[in-house]
Design a protein around this motif. Structure first.
Motif, mmCIF file in Angstrom:
data_model
loop_
_atom_site.group_PDB
_atom_site.id
_atom_site.type_symbol
_atom_site.label_atom_id
_atom_site.label_comp_id
_atom_site.label_asym_id
_atom_site.label_seq_id
_atom_site.Cartn_x
_atom_site.Cartn_y
_atom_site.Cartn_z
ATOM 1 N N ASP A 100 0.826 -1.204 0.000
ATOM 2 C CA ASP A 100 0.000 0.000 0.000
ATOM 3 C C ASP A 100 0.860 1.254 0.000
ATOM 4 O O ASP A 100 0.536 2.242 -0.674
ATOM 5 C CB ASP A 100 -0.930 0.009 1.220
ATOM 6 N N LEU A 101 1.947 1.229 0.748
ATOM 7 C CA LEU A 101 2.851 2.374 0.773
ATOM 8 C C LEU A 101 3.379 2.660 -0.634
ATOM 9 O O LEU A 101 3.369 3.800 -1.106
ATOM 10 C CB LEU A 101 4.011 2.107 1.728
ATOM 11 N N GLY A 102 3.851 1.599 -1.291
ATOM 12 C CA GLY A 102 4.402 1.780 -2.632
ATOM 13 C C GLY A 102 3.350 2.164 -3.655
ATOM 14 O O GLY A 102 3.583 3.038 -4.497
ATOM 15 N N ARG A 103 2.204 1.540 -3.571
ATOM 16 C CA ARG A 103 1.160 1.782 -4.568
ATOM 17 C C ARG A 103 0.560 3.175 -4.445
ATOM 18 O O ARG A 103 0.340 3.858 -5.445
ATOM 19 C CB ARG A 103 0.060 0.722 -4.419
ATOM 20 N N VAL A 104 0.310 3.621 -3.209
ATOM 21 C CA VAL A 104 -0.453 4.853 -3.003
ATOM 22 C C VAL A 104 0.441 6.070 -2.819
ATOM 23 O O VAL A 104 0.122 7.153 -3.332
ATOM 24 C CB VAL A 104 -1.384 4.705 -1.779
ATOM 25 N N LEU A 105 1.569 5.918 -2.143
ATOM 26 C CA LEU A 105 2.300 7.106 -1.691
ATOM 27 C C LEU A 105 3.665 7.322 -2.344
ATOM 28 O O LEU A 105 4.209 8.427 -2.247
ATOM 29 C CB LEU A 105 2.488 7.045 -0.166
ATOM 30 N N LEU A 106 4.237 6.332 -2.958
ATOM 31 C CA LEU A 106 5.598 6.476 -3.490
ATOM 32 C C LEU A 106 5.624 6.587 -5.003
ATOM 33 O O LEU A 106 4.783 5.998 -5.695
ATOM 34 C CB LEU A 106 6.454 5.276 -3.061
ATOM 35 N N THR A 107 6.579 7.347 -5.506
ATOM 36 C CA THR A 107 6.851 7.374 -6.938
ATOM 37 C C THR A 107 7.704 6.162 -7.288
ATOM 38 O O THR A 107 8.252 5.482 -6.401
ATOM 39 C CB THR A 107 7.595 8.652 -7.333
ATOM 40 N N LYS A 108 7.873 5.906 -8.571
ATOM 41 C CA LYS A 108 8.704 4.772 -8.979
ATOM 42 C C LYS A 108 10.144 4.971 -8.521
ATOM 43 O O LYS A 108 10.788 4.032 -8.034
ATOM 44 C CB LYS A 108 8.644 4.606 -10.494
ATOM 45 N N THR A 109 10.634 6.191 -8.651
ATOM 46 C CA THR A 109 12.004 6.469 -8.229
ATOM 47 C C THR A 109 12.178 6.207 -6.743
ATOM 48 O O THR A 109 13.177 5.618 -6.305
ATOM 49 C CB THR A 109 12.364 7.933 -8.543
ATOM 50 N N GLU A 110 11.210 6.639 -5.944
ATOM 51 C CA GLU A 110 11.280 6.409 -4.505
ATOM 52 C C GLU A 110 11.190 4.924 -4.179
ATOM 53 O O GLU A 110 11.856 4.437 -3.257
ATOM 54 C CB GLU A 110 10.157 7.181 -3.808
ATOM 55 N N LEU A 111 10.394 4.213 -4.928
ATOM 56 C CA LEU A 111 10.267 2.768 -4.710
ATOM 57 C C LEU A 111 11.616 2.075 -4.876
ATOM 58 O O LEU A 111 12.043 1.284 -4.021
ATOM 59 C CB LEU A 111 9.275 2.181 -5.724
ATOM 60 N N GLU A 130 5.974 -6.857 -6.255
ATOM 61 C CA GLU A 130 7.086 -7.570 -5.624
ATOM 62 C C GLU A 130 7.230 -7.224 -4.145
ATOM 63 O O GLU A 130 7.998 -7.865 -3.427
ATOM 64 C CB GLU A 130 8.397 -7.249 -6.360
ATOM 65 N N LEU A 131 6.523 -6.204 -3.690
ATOM 66 C CA LEU A 131 6.630 -5.797 -2.298
ATOM 67 C C LEU A 131 5.838 -6.736 -1.383
ATOM 68 O O LEU A 131 4.923 -7.423 -1.820
ATOM 69 C CB LEU A 131 6.120 -4.364 -2.128
ATOM 70 N N SER A 132 6.163 -6.691 -0.113
ATOM 71 C CA SER A 132 5.525 -7.574 0.868
ATOM 72 C C SER A 132 4.174 -6.998 1.299
ATOM 73 O O SER A 132 4.027 -5.781 1.440
ATOM 74 C CB SER A 132 6.428 -7.709 2.088
ATOM 75 N N PRO A 133 3.203 -7.874 1.538
ATOM 76 C CA PRO A 133 1.929 -7.411 2.106
ATOM 77 C C PRO A 133 2.028 -7.158 3.613
ATOM 78 O O PRO A 133 1.058 -6.752 4.246
ATOM 79 C CB PRO A 133 0.968 -8.555 1.793
ATOM 80 N N GLN A 134 3.220 -7.416 4.191
ATOM 81 C CA GLN A 134 3.425 -7.221 5.617
ATOM 82 C C GLN A 134 3.556 -5.737 5.957
ATOM 83 O O GLN A 134 3.902 -4.922 5.100
ATOM 84 C CB GLN A 134 4.684 -7.971 6.067
ATOM 85 N N PRO A 135 3.289 -5.348 7.203
ATOM 86 C CA PRO A 135 3.375 -3.936 7.584
ATOM 87 C C PRO A 135 4.768 -3.360 7.375
ATOM 88 O O PRO A 135 5.778 -4.034 7.624
ATOM 89 C CB PRO A 135 3.000 -3.958 9.075
#
Length: 539
Positions: A100-111, A130-135
């Motif tokens: 969710d952090l990557g999808r909603v709040l981060l740009t690709k560069t930040e990812l 590829e990111l974890s569903p964990q907190p």
């Protein structure tokens, strides 16, 4: 030209308070303890914190980053965030998954920077997968705080209670503040609430959510469509909300029919009484060559048609059925129409404008007004009836039409006013519409589209169209206001004190059912009407 209107920096806060005050004044008994507490605590917030909270509620989603919350009217963002967190309106750096952090709040560069060694060549959605569903826990590595808006659905509840629908939002207030939407000063309902039970509101919100899933989803996926249908509530007592439920069933069942999922579509079309459910059932049985079932449906439609339009469709289905049963059914003869046949250069403009220019060269005054002409006359003539003080018709000051406009008893509730208008037109003409035009110009009316209904057009109609004829056309519209507001001819021609309606048909275009409906009335009333068929001429 009027000067631009400058809104106060915190204009939206006053608008939001209109929602909270309405909810407490009209629907306090509907609110849960949690919702009541939310409203009480909101009222106790400092001004800047209130502004920030409304800003968050007005944005999409419920996750935000603090470095994107920069507003001139909120000079101390940090203090506002702390106050909202202390009062339980938001959570800061709480539980959020990596995905969710990557999808909603981060740009690709930040990812790529934060979650190295992710493959830079992948698209953002592939990186997120590829990111974890964990907190996520390493908030210190972020250059911003993660803000979670708690109870984000409160705004949907407040808007629905205020507007009694799920399509108007806070922007409606802004349009009104800017003078872009202006409404009649009609009396609001004093005793009758739109919603009777809290469950009515919850069901309407649920339908809006399902409608959104349907609109944004895959309409060719049978399983998704069936899942949406299964998630619908059972039959709803509230008339308005039940109609929305049945409309949605019809839409989804029609998609199932297109996918040739006939068993499913038959089942769901049988769960609704609204057109075109019966028509679709008849056509499905036709495709399946189930003559007996088709006959049952058509017979039922003939005995109890829902409206004029369904009866017209039923007569066509009846002819189709008789042919399938081996009967000889003569083709219905279309009335003979006055016709023009022109060859015009259509390469640089739409066909209606080309025909307009042609007749203007012949000395006519021509208006491309289509449905706007007769609807505009109707809206002006029956203005006082449309906005009559009928209890329950108006529940807020942002309605362009009464809630019961298309209800079966709309006319009965306003019978005296409607008869008074018809009497005035038949005996005195409709010169009084000019004063109504000047008085009401710019105010929202369901039948008057001001940009296409000019004073020049109104004057030409008054000068050239017989008053008795206009009264008769209004009587046609009053048979079914929703049905007869469409299908009118494209152009209106005036010359030497005479009028002529002209429907324009370009190459390959044919007259549609709603146009034939009006043509039948034109022939009955001996109206000067023609169809203009146009072929393209090379320049």
């Amino acid at each position: 030209m009027s000067d631009p209107i400058d809104l106060a920096a915190d204009y939206y806060l006053n608008n939001f308070k209109k929602l909270t005050e309405h909810a407490l004044d009209w629907y306090a008994d509907f609110l849960s303890p949690t919702e009541s507490k939310w409203l009480t605590q909101f009222d106790q917030l400092e001004h800047c914190a209130q502004c920030l909270l409304v800003r968050l509620l007005s944005r999409r989603g419920h996750w935000f980053r603090s470095d994107k919350l920069q507003y001139a009217e909120i000079p101390n963002l940090t203090d506002a965030l702390k106050q909202l967190e202390m009062r339980g309106f938001i959570a800061i750096n709480s539980t959020i998954s990596e995905q969710d952090l990557g999808r909603v709040l981060l740009t690709k560069t930040e990812l790529v920077s934060l979650f190295a060694p992710l493959n830079k060549s992948l698209r953002k959605e592939q990186l997120v997968a590829e990111l974890s569903p964990q907190p996520y826990s390493d908030f210190d590595s972020l250059e911003f705080d993660v803000i979670e808006l708690l109870s984000p659905n409160i705004i949907s509840l407040l808007l629905t209670l205020f507007f009694a629908n799920t399509h108007q939002d806070l922007s409606q207030f802004v349009l009104d503040d800017l003078g872009l939407h202006q409404f009649e000063n009609y009396p609001l309902s004093k005793t009758r609430r739109f919603f009777t039970f809290r469950s009515d509101v919850d069901q309407l919100l649920l339908l809006a959510d399902i409608q959104s899933q349907y609109t944004e989803g895959d309409r060719k996926d049978t399983h998704c469509l069936l899942a949406l249908l299964e998630s619908l509530p059972n039959e709803i007592e509230h008339h308005y909300i039940e109609r929305k439920r049945q409309h949605l069933i019809n839409d989804i069942a029609r998609d199932l029919e297109r996918l040739e999922q006939y068993e499913h579509s038959i089942y769901w079309f049988n769960q609704t009484k609204l057109p075109p459910a019966k028509e679709r059932l008849a056509r499905i049985y036709d495709k399946l060559n189930d003559i007996a079932s088709m006959s049952d449906v058509v017979t039922g439609m003939l005995q109890h048609p829902h409206d004029i339009a369904e009866l017209e469709v039923t007569h066509k289905l009846e002819q189709r059925l008789k042919r399938k049963q081996g009967e000889k059914v003569p083709r219905e003869k279309k009335p003979v129409l006055s016709e023009y046949h022109l060859e015009l250069d259509l390469s640089s403009q739409r066909v209606e404008l080309a025909v307009k220019a042609y007749f203007e060269q012949q000395g006519y005054q021509v208006f491309y007004a289509e449905n706007m002409l007769l609807n505009g006359l109707f809206g002006l003539a029956f203005w006082d009836a449309i906005f009559a003080p009928v209890e329950g018709a108006f529940i807020n000051q942002y309605q362009h039409r009464p809630l019961d406009l298309y209800h079966s008893d709309f006319i009965a509730k306003r019978k005296e006013k409607i008869e008074e208008v018809l009497h005035t037109i038949q005996h005195d003409g409709f010169d009084h519409l000019c004063s109504m035009y000047e008085q009401k110009y710019g105010l929202s009316n369901p039948f008057v589209h001001w940009p296409l209904f000019s004073k020049t057009l109104l004057d030409a109609c008054i000068e050239s169209m017989p008053k008795q004829l206009i009264a008769e056309l209004f009587k046609v519209m009053l048979q079914d206001l929703k049905l007869f507001r469409n299908g009118m001819p494209d152009l209106m021609l005036f010359k030497d004190g005479n009028y002529q309606w002209v429907e324009v048909k370009g190459p390959g275009d044919k007259l549609q059912d709603n146009q034939w409906r009006w043509i039948t009335q034109f022939n009955r009333l001996d109206i000067n009407f023609s169809v203009c068929y146009v072929k393209h001429r090379e320049a």
